[in-house]
Scaffold this motif. Structure first.
Motif, short mmCIF file in Angstrom:
data_model
loop_
_atom_site.label_atom_id
_atom_site.label_comp_id
_atom_site.label_asym_id
_atom_site.label_seq_id
_atom_site.Cartn_x
_atom_site.Cartn_y
_atom_site.Cartn_z
N LEU B 146 5.40 -17.84 -10.35
CA LEU B 146 6.71 -18.21 -10.89
C LEU B 146 6.99 -19.70 -10.70
O LEU B 146 7.79 -20.28 -11.43
CB LEU B 146 7.80 -17.36 -10.23
CG LEU B 146 7.78 -15.89 -10.66
CD1 LEU B 146 8.73 -15.05 -9.82
CD2 LEU B 146 8.15 -15.75 -12.14
N LEU B 147 6.36 -20.31 -9.71
CA LEU B 147 6.49 -21.76 -9.53
C LEU B 147 5.48 -22.50 -10.40
O LEU B 147 5.42 -23.73 -10.42
CB LEU B 147 6.29 -22.13 -8.04
CG LEU B 147 6.67 -23.55 -7.62
CD1 LEU B 147 8.14 -23.84 -7.91
CD2 LEU B 147 6.38 -23.78 -6.14
N GLN B 149 2.21 -22.62 -10.19
CA GLN B 149 1.08 -23.26 -9.52
C GLN B 149 -0.19 -22.44 -9.73
O GLN B 149 -0.78 -21.88 -8.80
CB GLN B 149 1.40 -23.47 -8.04
CG GLN B 149 2.53 -24.50 -7.90
CD GLN B 149 2.84 -24.86 -6.48
OE1 GLN B 149 2.51 -24.14 -5.55
NE2 GLN B 149 3.50 -25.99 -6.30
N PRO B 306 11.42 -30.16 5.86
CA PRO B 306 12.43 -29.08 5.83
C PRO B 306 12.71 -28.59 4.41
O PRO B 306 13.04 -27.41 4.21
CB PRO B 306 13.67 -29.73 6.44
CG PRO B 306 13.44 -31.20 6.39
CD PRO B 306 11.97 -31.41 6.41
N ALA B 309 9.72 -26.23 3.59
CA ALA B 309 9.30 -25.29 4.64
C ALA B 309 9.49 -23.85 4.17
O ALA B 309 10.25 -23.58 3.23
CB ALA B 309 10.12 -25.54 5.90
N ALA B 310 8.80 -22.95 4.83
CA ALA B 310 8.94 -21.53 4.48
C ALA B 310 10.41 -21.12 4.61
O ALA B 310 11.13 -21.59 5.47
CB ALA B 310 8.07 -20.70 5.41
N ARG B 311 10.80 -20.21 3.73
CA ARG B 311 12.22 -19.85 3.63
C ARG B 311 12.39 -18.35 3.90
O ARG B 311 11.54 -17.53 3.51
CB ARG B 311 12.68 -20.19 2.20
CG ARG B 311 14.05 -19.74 1.83
CD ARG B 311 14.36 -20.05 0.39
NE ARG B 311 15.48 -19.23 -0.05
CZ ARG B 311 15.36 -18.00 -0.53
NH1 ARG B 311 14.18 -17.46 -0.67
NH2 ARG B 311 16.43 -17.33 -0.88
N TRP B 329 9.35 -21.87 -0.54
CA TRP B 329 10.55 -22.68 -0.28
C TRP B 329 11.62 -22.51 -1.36
O TRP B 329 12.81 -22.66 -1.09
CB TRP B 329 10.16 -24.15 -0.19
CG TRP B 329 9.56 -24.70 -1.46
CD1 TRP B 329 8.24 -24.69 -1.80
CD2 TRP B 329 10.25 -25.30 -2.55
NE1 TRP B 329 8.07 -25.25 -3.03
CE2 TRP B 329 9.29 -25.63 -3.52
CE3 TRP B 329 11.59 -25.59 -2.80
CZ2 TRP B 329 9.63 -26.22 -4.73
CZ3 TRP B 329 11.93 -26.18 -4.01
CH2 TRP B 329 10.95 -26.49 -4.96
N ASN B 330 11.22 -22.22 -2.59
CA ASN B 330 12.14 -22.26 -3.73
C ASN B 330 12.78 -20.90 -3.99
O ASN B 330 12.10 -19.97 -4.42
CB ASN B 330 11.38 -22.74 -4.97
CG ASN B 330 12.32 -23.09 -6.11
OD1 ASN B 330 13.51 -22.77 -6.08
ND2 ASN B 330 11.79 -23.76 -7.11
N ALA B 331 14.07 -20.81 -3.76
CA ALA B 331 14.76 -19.53 -3.96
C ALA B 331 14.74 -19.09 -5.42
O ALA B 331 14.89 -17.91 -5.72
CB ALA B 331 16.21 -19.66 -3.49
N GLN B 332 14.55 -20.06 -6.33
CA GLN B 332 14.58 -19.72 -7.75
C GLN B 332 13.30 -19.06 -8.25
O GLN B 332 13.23 -18.59 -9.38
CB GLN B 332 14.83 -20.99 -8.58
CG GLN B 332 16.23 -21.56 -8.33
CD GLN B 332 16.44 -22.88 -9.05
OE1 GLN B 332 15.49 -23.55 -9.43
NE2 GLN B 332 17.68 -23.25 -9.23
N GLU B 336 13.62 -10.88 -7.01
CA GLU B 336 14.80 -10.40 -6.32
C GLU B 336 14.50 -9.26 -5.34
O GLU B 336 15.20 -9.07 -4.36
CB GLU B 336 15.85 -9.93 -7.34
CG GLU B 336 16.61 -11.05 -7.99
CD GLU B 336 17.40 -11.89 -6.99
OE1 GLU B 336 17.91 -11.33 -6.00
OE2 GLU B 336 17.49 -13.11 -7.19
N VAL B 530 15.51 -31.13 -4.28
CA VAL B 530 15.56 -29.75 -3.78
C VAL B 530 16.99 -29.51 -3.31
O VAL B 530 17.40 -29.98 -2.26
CB VAL B 530 14.57 -29.55 -2.62
CG1 VAL B 530 14.64 -28.13 -2.10
CG2 VAL B 530 13.15 -29.88 -3.09
N GLY B 531 17.75 -28.80 -4.14
CA GLY B 531 19.17 -28.64 -3.85
C GLY B 531 19.83 -30.01 -3.84
O GLY B 531 19.67 -30.80 -4.77
#
Lengths: 53, 638
Positions: B146-147, B149, B306, B309-311, B329-332, B336, B530-531
């Motif tokens: 989804l990112l 990569q 930060p 980093a892993a989320r 790292w990316n919530a998007q 879900e 990032v945000g």
């Protein structure tokens, strides 16, 4: 006895899969969720954000 | 017979089955594994049957990516896509972009599933299918897909094949060291020995150690026989190892993971290890040379640690998310279902089953893969724990340290070990159930274990429920590309943001396609937002241009021949920035402005180009050499 064991294993496995799967799917298709597939109207400069944490 | 020898014996019985499979007696299981891999691939990538390009974040394929010096040695940025871009450009000469993207994505999922199934040390089909699903249906694969990569996922897909080759190479090395021949029928001989030992347990125990060595040799012989090799097994394994590392080395991160895998999995003092390491370093040469000779600084912004980093994906925290192979790292780009309240508990169940299979996995594959996995996990967890200050120092002070900031990438070996241990544990529990009760009870458990990854992550199906939906480029892009082709020159892409949402991508964030679409050097901003945090890029020129534009000064002063304006973001440049430029093309999605006063673009130094070309050539020669070697030592090239 043996057949009962198969049924018990099937019920336990099916129960775990069902519970995990149903709850996971409910979260995935929840319209209030900010899902990855959701389309977004482009309205402001925040459209150029690589991602959010 | 000690436990180690017993374990080897079990692995051997599995290998014996594979030999029979290769001989055609049991071709069914092999075909079944291909079938499972194909089914998983079809379900995950179903939306790709529609025409167009899947454009998400870092995944940008274009109809025809030009091959230019920017692809070999980027002038203004770190070589994050070297030699990937050159490879795609060359492949694009023969294959259109839309097809190339499908080939790449299918290869990722298919090879991951099949590789895990083949590496799985089990004689029965069930645990192999469990391994295939446990490795090809993971949060890691979903989140990185989804990112966008996909190149990192090539490393993910080829790691099982690399481990398989490393194991064979190790066993082959022992063959030569001990002077033991490796006949393809070694399994039969070993089995006969065991039969002969049966009435005399003491003699069997005395010979156990010798049989363990034999088992290694037999395994190597078996696998080589299975693969159809003739002659020296070590050469085939070395070729397979380097060829498995090659797709990983198309990006710096993948190349490092492949190199680390080779260093850890092979014995330190061995000629074969030295050759393998030298070859994999050679595969990494293109990005190493580009980085060492480029103008971009080698150090990165520590704020990236930060930010990348892993989320934590749910109530159980970041480390538990990593334990389930998630935690990007990316919530998007997180499905879900990862936020489900049951996910941490299901992760606990997966880990418990994996714990039950860990000892069997250690016996069959040794400790080295576990060490590699543990190292990868620690690296992934470092940014989200007490290791953050150290990581920040490394990223900010050590050239190349920026490669470590998105540590979750290094979870790949852990994901492989988890999948294999989970399958081994499920196989062990199924065996126990079958022995205690009846065979169907064990089969039922294996079916449940195979479906557990799918139940945990149902929203990976059908392209993450539509997130991988192909879209079409607006016609503007072709029109602009033609104009730039006609009068080549440097391009500045505005808004000066590397990533952006577009209406035509259905609102999905995607990296600026201009550097890949246009046959010219294109400067884009390599700072990442990032945000609310902006992680500075490494390019001094991009930083200078960013400051110039932020001050509202005309872009004409920057010396670019073309200024491309991407419309529709609500973030278009103000009129002052376009002062002094002539509008060359205006479409609904793009504008192209020409700077009539632009000086001729400075070209990269001939030395740098020569070095970049040499490095790419070296990597290509290595791949061709080992491919030919494999063809020569393998009886059947297909």
């Amino acid at each position: 006895m043996a057949k009962l064991a198969t049924i018990v294993v099937a019920l336990v496995a099916g129960g775990v899969l069902g519970a995990v799967g149903i709850i996971a799917m409910m979260g995935a298709v929840n319209p209030s969720a900010d899902h990855v597939a959701q389309t977004t109207e482009i309205v402001d400069a925040s459209t150029s954000v690589y991602g959010t944490r | 017979m000690n436990a180690r020898a017993a374990g080897r014996g079990r692995a051997l019985r599995g290998a014996a089955g594979r030999v029979k499979a290769a001989g055609g007696a049991f071709a069914g299981p092999t075909m079944a594994l291909h079938g499972v891999a194909a089914l998983v691939t079809a379900v995950v990538l179903a939306p790709l049957v529609r025409p167009g390009y899947v454009l998400r974040y870092d995944m940008v394929f274009v109809p025809r990516q030009p091959l230019n010096w920017e692809m070999l040695a980027p002038a203004d940025s770190l070589p994050r896509a070297v030699p990937l871009d050159a490879l795609v450009s060359v492949a694009n000469l023969a294959v259109p972009g839309w097809l190339l993207q499908r080939i790449a994505l299918v290869a990722v999922v298919y090879l991951a599933a099949l590789g895990a199934a083949r590496l799985m040390p089990a004689e029965r089909l069930g645990p192999r299918v469990v391994a295939a699903l446990a490795y090809a249906w993971t949060p890691f694969l979903a989140e990185r897909l989804l990112l966008g990569q996909w190149a990192l996922l090539l490393t993910y897909a080829t790691l099982p094949w690399l481990v398989l080759a490393a194991r064979d190479l190790r066993a082959g090395g022992r063959d030569r060291a001990s002077g033991v021949a490796v006949p393809p029928n070694a399994i039969t001989r070993d089995a006969d020995d065991r039969k002969a030992d049966a009435p005399n347990p003491e003699a069997g125990a005395r010979n156990a150690h010798a049989r363990t060595a034999d088992a290694d040799n037999a395994e190597a012989g078996t696998r080589n026989a299975e693969a159809g090799y003739v002659g020296r097994p070590g050469r085939g394994a070395l070729a397979r190892l380097v060829l498995a590392a090659a797709p990983a080395a198309v990006t710096p991160t993948g190349g490092l993971i492949a190199l680390a895998a080779v260093l850890v999995l092979l014995p330190l003092r061995s000629r074969m290890t030295a050759i393998a390491v030298a070859s994999v370093v050679g595969l990494n040469a293109p990005w190493l040379v580009a980085a060492l000779t480029g103008p971009a600084g080698g150090v990165s912004d520590p704020e990236g640690v930060p930010a990348f980093a892993a989320r934590a994906e749910n109530w159980a925290g970041a480390w538990w998310s990593l334990a389930g192979t998630g935690g990007i790292w990316n919530a998007q780009t997180v499905p879900e279902s990862r936020a489900s309240v049951l996910t941490p508990l299901a992760t606990l169940l997966v880990l418990a089953i994996a714990a039950a299979g860990l000892s069997a996995l250690r016996r069959a594959l040794g400790d080295r893969l576990l060490i590699l996995a543990a190292g990868g996990f620690l690296l992934a967890a470092a940014g989200a724990g007490p290791g953050e200050p150290l990581l920040e120092w490394i990223v900010g002070n050590v050239p190349g340290g920026g490669l470590l900031r998105d540590g979750q990438k290094f979870l790949i070996p852990y994901a492989l070990v988890l999948a294999l241990a989970f399958a081994a544990g499920a196989g062990r529990l199924a065996g126990a159930l079958a022995r205690r009760f009846e065979a169907p009870a064990g089969r039922m458990l294996l079916i449940g274990a195979a479906l557990l990854p799918v139940a945990l992550l149902p929203d990976l199906a059908f392209g993450a429920l539509g997130a991988l939906r192909p879209v079409s480029y607006p016609a503007d892009w072709n029109a602009v590309a033609k104009q730039v082709d006609a009068r080549p020159g440097e391009v500045l892409s505005l808004p000066f943001e590397g990533y952006q949402r577009y209406r035509w991508t259905d609102g999905v964030v995607v990296r600026d396609p201009a550097p890949r679409y246009l046959d010219a050097p294109v400067l884009i901003n390599d700072a990442l937002r990032v945000g609310a945090v902006t992680v500075d890029g490494e390019s001094p020129r991009a930083a200078m241009v960013g400051e110039h534009l932020a001050a509202g000064k005309p872009s004409a002063e920057l010396g670019f021949r073309w200024v491309l304006v991407r419309l529709g973001s609500g973030n278009e440049p103000p009129a002052d920035v376009l002062t002094g430029l002539r509008l060359a093309y205006a479409g609904p999605g793009l504008q192209l402005w020409e700077n009539p006063a632009a000086p001729p673009a400075a070209t990269a130094g001939a030395d740098r180009r020569l070095m970049a070309l040499t490095a790419h050539g070296l990597a290509a020669v290595l791949v061709i050499f080992y491919a030919l070697t494999l063809l020569r030592v393998k009886a059947t090239p297909w």
